[in-house]
Design an enzyme around this catalytic site. Structure first.
Site, mmCIF file in Angstrom:
data_model
loop_
_atom_site.group_PDB
_atom_site.id
_atom_site.type_symbol
_atom_site.label_atom_id
_atom_site.label_comp_id
_atom_site.label_asym_id
_atom_site.label_seq_id
_atom_site.Cartn_x
_atom_site.Cartn_y
_atom_site.Cartn_z
ATOM 1 N N TYR A 30 -15.310 -58.217 -14.460
ATOM 2 C CA TYR A 30 -16.723 -57.901 -14.655
ATOM 3 C C TYR A 30 -17.434 -57.838 -13.309
ATOM 4 O O TYR A 30 -18.242 -56.947 -13.053
ATOM 5 C CB TYR A 30 -17.371 -58.958 -15.542
ATOM 6 C CG TYR A 30 -16.725 -59.051 -16.891
ATOM 7 C CD1 TYR A 30 -17.033 -58.124 -17.881
ATOM 8 C CD2 TYR A 30 -15.805 -60.052 -17.177
ATOM 9 C CE1 TYR A 30 -16.439 -58.196 -19.127
ATOM 10 C CE2 TYR A 30 -15.213 -60.134 -18.418
ATOM 11 C CZ TYR A 30 -15.523 -59.202 -19.396
ATOM 12 O OH TYR A 30 -14.925 -59.278 -20.607
ATOM 13 N N CYS A 61 -12.275 -51.708 -23.008
ATOM 14 C CA CYS A 61 -12.732 -53.028 -22.562
ATOM 15 C C CYS A 61 -11.562 -53.990 -22.462
ATOM 16 O O CYS A 61 -11.673 -55.031 -21.848
ATOM 17 C CB CYS A 61 -13.775 -53.570 -23.523
ATOM 18 S SG CYS A 61 -14.095 -52.546 -24.920
ATOM 19 N N HIS A 62 -10.457 -53.647 -23.083
ATOM 20 C CA HIS A 62 -9.316 -54.558 -23.027
ATOM 21 C C HIS A 62 -8.746 -54.624 -21.616
ATOM 22 O O HIS A 62 -7.948 -55.484 -21.295
ATOM 23 C CB HIS A 62 -8.250 -54.127 -24.028
ATOM 24 C CG HIS A 62 -7.704 -52.766 -23.776
ATOM 25 N ND1 HIS A 62 -8.189 -51.640 -24.411
ATOM 26 C CD2 HIS A 62 -6.723 -52.351 -22.963
ATOM 27 C CE1 HIS A 62 -7.500 -50.601 -23.978
ATOM 28 N NE2 HIS A 62 -6.608 -50.986 -23.100
#
Length: 110
Positions: A30, A61-62
């Site tokens: 992130y 997103c994985h």
DNA sequence: TATTTGACGATTT
DNA sequence: CAAATCGCCAAAT
């Protein structure tokens, strides 16, 4: 053209775009996405963006994990177990603790 | 406009 | 090492 020095572009779309740039078999954090967008402290906003991730198919997103390379526990696709399966399916080794080796699969946009 | 929330990060106890 | 706390940001209500 409204030469306004205010970037109204939108923060979320940028996050999705950055995540899409992650190659298969790689993962990012992130904070890396936030830094790539220009705000290394907006890591929370990045996580929030993926949390509301309206296009899970276009936004893998994985492939996004926290700074330690560990999975967030939640997953818009199904669950933590699904994420581990997806990452391993792409060639990423995920530990039993839902953690990946960023030194091996960490992708930092450059 | 103010308040709340959230899939983070770093530091301290 | 684990839990708690502070700080930062953006969007939704």
């Amino acid at each position: 053209m409204k030469s306004k020095s205010k970037r109204t572009g939108g923060f979320f779309p940028r996050v999705y775009e950055a995540v899409r740039l992650i190659p298969h078999g790689k993962v990012t954090t992130y904070g890396a996405i936030a830094a790539y967008l220009g705000s290394p402290k907006s890591s929370r906003a990045v996580g929030y963006a993926l949390h509301v991730n309206p296009y899970p198919v276009e936004v893998p997103c994985h492939r996004v994990v926290n700074r330690h390379g560990s999975l967030s526990g939640s997953f818009a696709f199904g669950g933590g177990d699904a994420q581990r399966a997806l990452l391993e399916s792409e060639g990423v080794s995920v530990s039993d603790d839902y953690t990946v080796n960023l030194s091996e699969y960490g992708y930092f946009f450059g």
